[in-house]
Design a protein around this motif. Structure first.
Motif, PDB file in Angstrom:
ATOM      1  N   LYS A 187     -20.206  -7.023   6.298  1.00 33.55           N
ATOM      2  CA  LYS A 187     -20.651  -6.608   4.956  1.00 33.55           C
ATOM      3  C   LYS A 187     -20.840  -5.087   4.893  1.00 33.55           C
ATOM      4  N   ARG A 188     -21.320  -4.529   5.992  1.00 29.90           N
ATOM      5  CA  ARG A 188     -21.488  -3.072   6.086  1.00 29.90           C
ATOM      6  C   ARG A 188     -20.103  -2.390   5.986  1.00 29.90           C
ATOM      7  N   CYS A 189     -19.136  -2.919   6.711  1.00 27.57           N
ATOM      8  CA  CYS A 189     -17.784  -2.340   6.680  1.00 27.57           C
ATOM      9  C   CYS A 189     -17.195  -2.397   5.270  1.00 27.57           C
ATOM     10  N   LEU A 190     -17.462  -3.512   4.582  1.00 30.31           N
ATOM     11  CA  LEU A 190     -16.870  -3.697   3.249  1.00 30.31           C
ATOM     12  C   LEU A 190     -17.392  -2.708   2.217  1.00 30.31           C
ATOM     13  N   LYS A 191     -18.493  -2.037   2.550  1.00 32.77           N
ATOM     14  CA  LYS A 191     -18.995  -1.005   1.627  1.00 32.77           C
ATOM     15  C   LYS A 191     -18.139   0.257   1.669  1.00 32.77           C
ATOM     16  N   ARG A 192     -17.311   0.370   2.716  1.00 38.15           N
ATOM     17  CA  ARG A 192     -16.425   1.538   2.778  1.00 38.15           C
ATOM     18  C   ARG A 192     -15.255   1.317   1.848  1.00 38.15           C
ATOM     19  N   GLU A 193     -14.882   2.378   1.141  1.00 36.16           N
ATOM     20  CA  GLU A 193     -13.785   2.262   0.181  1.00 36.16           C
ATOM     21  C   GLU A 193     -12.482   1.851   0.878  1.00 36.16           C
ATOM     22  N   SER A 194     -12.230   2.418   2.071  1.00 35.60           N
ATOM     23  CA  SER A 194     -10.975   2.127   2.795  1.00 35.60           C
ATOM     24  C   SER A 194     -10.831   0.639   3.074  1.00 35.60           C
ATOM     25  N   VAL A 195     -11.973  -0.003   3.396  1.00 39.07           N
ATOM     26  CA  VAL A 195     -11.943  -1.428   3.732  1.00 39.07           C
ATOM     27  C   VAL A 195     -11.852  -2.251   2.447  1.00 39.07           C
ATOM     28  N   ALA A 196     -12.701  -1.935   1.483  1.00 41.41           N
ATOM     29  CA  ALA A 196     -12.723  -2.690   0.230  1.00 41.41           C
ATOM     30  C   ALA A 196     -11.349  -2.676  -0.445  1.00 41.41           C
ATOM     31  N   LYS A 197     -10.664  -1.543  -0.359  1.00 39.01           N
ATOM     32  CA  LYS A 197      -9.341  -1.412  -0.968  1.00 39.01           C
ATOM     33  C   LYS A 197      -8.267  -2.198  -0.223  1.00 39.01           C
ATOM     34  N   SER A 198      -8.472  -2.402   1.075  1.00 37.16           N
ATOM     35  CA  SER A 198      -7.396  -2.935   1.926  1.00 37.16           C
ATOM     36  C   SER A 198      -7.474  -4.434   2.175  1.00 37.16           C
ATOM     37  N   LEU A 199      -8.663  -5.018   1.949  1.00 34.19           N
ATOM     38  CA  LEU A 199      -8.816  -6.445   2.230  1.00 34.19           C
ATOM     39  C   LEU A 199      -8.653  -7.259   0.947  1.00 34.19           C
ATOM     40  N   PRO A 200      -7.850  -8.321   0.978  1.00 35.75           N
ATOM     41  CA  PRO A 200      -7.755  -9.172  -0.207  1.00 35.75           C
ATOM     42  C   PRO A 200      -9.030 -10.005  -0.370  1.00 35.75           C
ATOM     43  N   ASP A 201      -9.192 -10.575  -1.536  1.00 40.68           N
ATOM     44  CA  ASP A 201     -10.320 -11.464  -1.830  1.00 40.68           C
ATOM     45  C   ASP A 201     -10.226 -12.712  -0.929  1.00 40.68           C
ATOM     46  N   PRO A 202     -11.303 -13.054  -0.204  1.00 38.19           N
ATOM     47  CA  PRO A 202     -11.272 -14.241   0.658  1.00 38.19           C
ATOM     48  C   PRO A 202     -10.841 -15.502  -0.084  1.00 38.19           C
ATOM     49  N   ASP A 203     -11.236 -15.591  -1.341  1.00 40.78           N
ATOM     50  CA  ASP A 203     -10.893 -16.766  -2.138  1.00 40.78           C
ATOM     51  C   ASP A 203      -9.371 -16.890  -2.325  1.00 40.78           C
ATOM     52  N   LYS A 204      -8.721 -15.752  -2.431  1.00 46.54           N
ATOM     53  CA  LYS A 204      -7.262 -15.748  -2.602  1.00 46.54           C
ATOM     54  C   LYS A 204      -6.597 -16.299  -1.321  1.00 46.54           C
ATOM     55  N   ILE A 205      -7.166 -15.941  -0.169  1.00 49.09           N
ATOM     56  CA  ILE A 205      -6.622 -16.448   1.100  1.00 49.09           C
ATOM     57  C   ILE A 205      -6.848 -17.946   1.218  1.00 49.09           C
ATOM     58  N   THR A 206      -8.075 -18.385   0.933  1.00 46.46           N
ATOM     59  CA  THR A 206      -8.375 -19.820   1.023  1.00 46.46           C
ATOM     60  C   THR A 206      -7.426 -20.619   0.124  1.00 46.46           C
ATOM     61  N   LYS A 207      -7.168 -20.096  -1.069  1.00 48.22           N
ATOM     62  CA  LYS A 207      -6.267 -20.808  -1.994  1.00 48.22           C
ATOM     63  C   LYS A 207      -4.816 -20.768  -1.520  1.00 48.22           C
ATOM     64  N   TYR A 208      -4.485 -19.772  -0.703  1.00 50.80           N
ATOM     65  CA  TYR A 208      -3.113 -19.615  -0.217  1.00 50.80           C
ATOM     66  C   TYR A 208      -2.821 -20.530   0.980  1.00 50.80           C
ATOM     67  N   VAL A 209      -3.872 -20.936   1.702  1.00 50.15           N
ATOM     68  CA  VAL A 209      -3.674 -21.698   2.946  1.00 50.15           C
ATOM     69  C   VAL A 209      -2.809 -22.962   2.756  1.00 50.15           C
ATOM     70  N   PRO A 210      -3.060 -23.795   1.736  1.00 53.70           N
ATOM     71  CA  PRO A 210      -2.201 -24.983   1.591  1.00 53.70           C
ATOM     72  C   PRO A 210      -0.717 -24.626   1.430  1.00 53.70           C
ATOM     73  N   GLU A 211      -0.443 -23.564   0.713  1.00 48.33           N
ATOM     74  CA  GLU A 211       0.950 -23.122   0.536  1.00 48.33           C
ATOM     75  C   GLU A 211       1.539 -22.659   1.871  1.00 48.33           C
ATOM     76  N   LEU A 212       0.715 -21.905   2.628  1.00 43.37           N
ATOM     77  CA  LEU A 212       1.153 -21.409   3.934  1.00 43.37           C
ATOM     78  C   LEU A 212       1.469 -22.568   4.876  1.00 43.37           C
ATOM     79  N   LYS A 213       0.589 -23.574   4.883  1.00 39.32           N
ATOM     80  CA  LYS A 213       0.816 -24.755   5.737  1.00 39.32           C
ATOM     81  C   LYS A 213       2.119 -25.447   5.361  1.00 39.32           C
ATOM     82  N   LYS A 214       2.377 -25.530   4.070  1.00 35.50           N
ATOM     83  CA  LYS A 214       3.610 -26.159   3.615  1.00 35.50           C
ATOM     84  C   LYS A 214       4.817 -25.344   4.094  1.00 35.50           C
TER      85      LYS A 214
END
Lengths: 219, 219
Positions: A187-214
């Motif tokens: 959470k501390r890292c995510l306060k940095r702009e470089s990190v916040a800009k570079s990481l996708p939303d966790p929810d987007k990844i969770t929603k992508y997992v079924p597609e990835l498995k397929k």
């Protein structure tokens, strides 16, 4: 002539995120070229003929492969901006040790968390928590792995954090309950702009997992 | 005060050989402490609590783990003597790419050459030759991987050469017939005092293999 910097990348890649963060830390403008790993582009095959993997950093037409090598290359090529690696050889060696540990130990057991089942998944959870606990011990009471300053080891690890939601949902466990210090660090890292800009939303990844498995033929 | 340098090592280790060579290239006197990997010493467990593996370089009481990290540490700590890594960031990144390639691809399939059987061993031979051919392409017509000067990538690979005799005898094939340029390169490296001093006799390794298999419960 201005530098031409291109990143061949794949948005959910925790490895690609490392290079994105390092470039942001140095305020380097770059062109992000999203790759389809299931139908590899000519440029990816040309620029990384050995491993044929992303991320590939292309600096003025010349490729640099492997994310931690890219982070170090970025630090050495653009020494202005925030230093990513310490200058002291012993501290550098320690940072590289932990970067290597993350490469060898963190990424291996994670696919089983979102893609495995039964006993194999249980073993993967146990292994993953043990690895995080080792990292938690190394972190101790420091703000970042290198001490007071965000750097190389933080960059090596933080990309996996946006997968934690998927790990927890598909493997049915709580990482925060086991490793609260790692979560506080993330959470501390995510306060940095470089990190916040570079990481996708966790929810987007969770929603992508079924597609990835397929796509991987895992379903 | 003179530096105290201790190397926790195991004589047939191609990884330990890297660190021995790097220290020799810098003319650093060190104490070699042979380890019994089947009965790990207190000092090994204390100095490398995470991986519990050799080689461990102990410099004035402080441990550095992982052989390629040690080679880089040695190069940075004793910048006099022969430079092991190029100073140009792009060339450094390329050297690290190939060091990483050797770590990931060379050492993996080798145990099956001296310790495997049947189809598994045949697949291992094919994989090993493919990996060496990739390295041969990278070597091209250069004297060493970095060009005219012996360095990091040569150090990363050369230790495996003293195992080639065992690979050939136990897996019944000829590496030289497949990869003559790699063999010519290895012979060139062996003319250096640092390498000649650090590599054991191939015959000693071949004779040790049956004992190693027994200790590993492979017979």
């Amino acid at each position: 002539m201005a530098d031409e910097v291109i990143l061949l990348d794949y948005w959910p890649s925790a490895f690609g995120m490392r290079t994105r963060i390092a470039l942001e830390e140095k305020n380097i403008k770059f062109e992000h070229r999203e790759q389809d790993l299931f139908n590899k582009s000519q440029i990816l095959l040309e620029m990384n003929p050995v491993h044929k993997k992303i991320p590939v950093l292309i600096h003025n037409g010349k490729p640099v492969c492997e994310s931690l090598i890219q982070v170090e290359y970025i630090d050495e090529t653009w020494p202005g901006g925030n230093s990513l690696l310490p200058s002291d050889p012993y501290q550098r060696a320690q940072a590289k040790f932990w970067g290597d540990f993350i490469d060898k130990k963190v990424s291996g057991p994670t696919w089983v968390l979102w893609g495995g089942k039964g006993e194999e998944q249980e073993a993967g959870k146990k292994e993953f928590i043990e690895v995080l606990k080792t990292l938690e011990t190394e972190l101790g009471d420091k703000a970042y792995f290198g001490g007071e300053t965000f750097g190389y080891v933080d960059i090596a690890l933080i990309g996996f954090y946006c997968w934690f939601d998927a790990y927890e949902k598909f493997a049915n466990f709580s990482i925060e309950a086991e490793c609260p210090k790692v979560i506080a660090w993330a959470k501390r890292c995510l306060k940095r702009e470089s990190v916040a800009k570079s990481l996708p939303d966790p929810d987007k990844i969770t929603k992508y997992v079924p597609e990835l498995k397929k796509r991987l033929g895992m379903e």
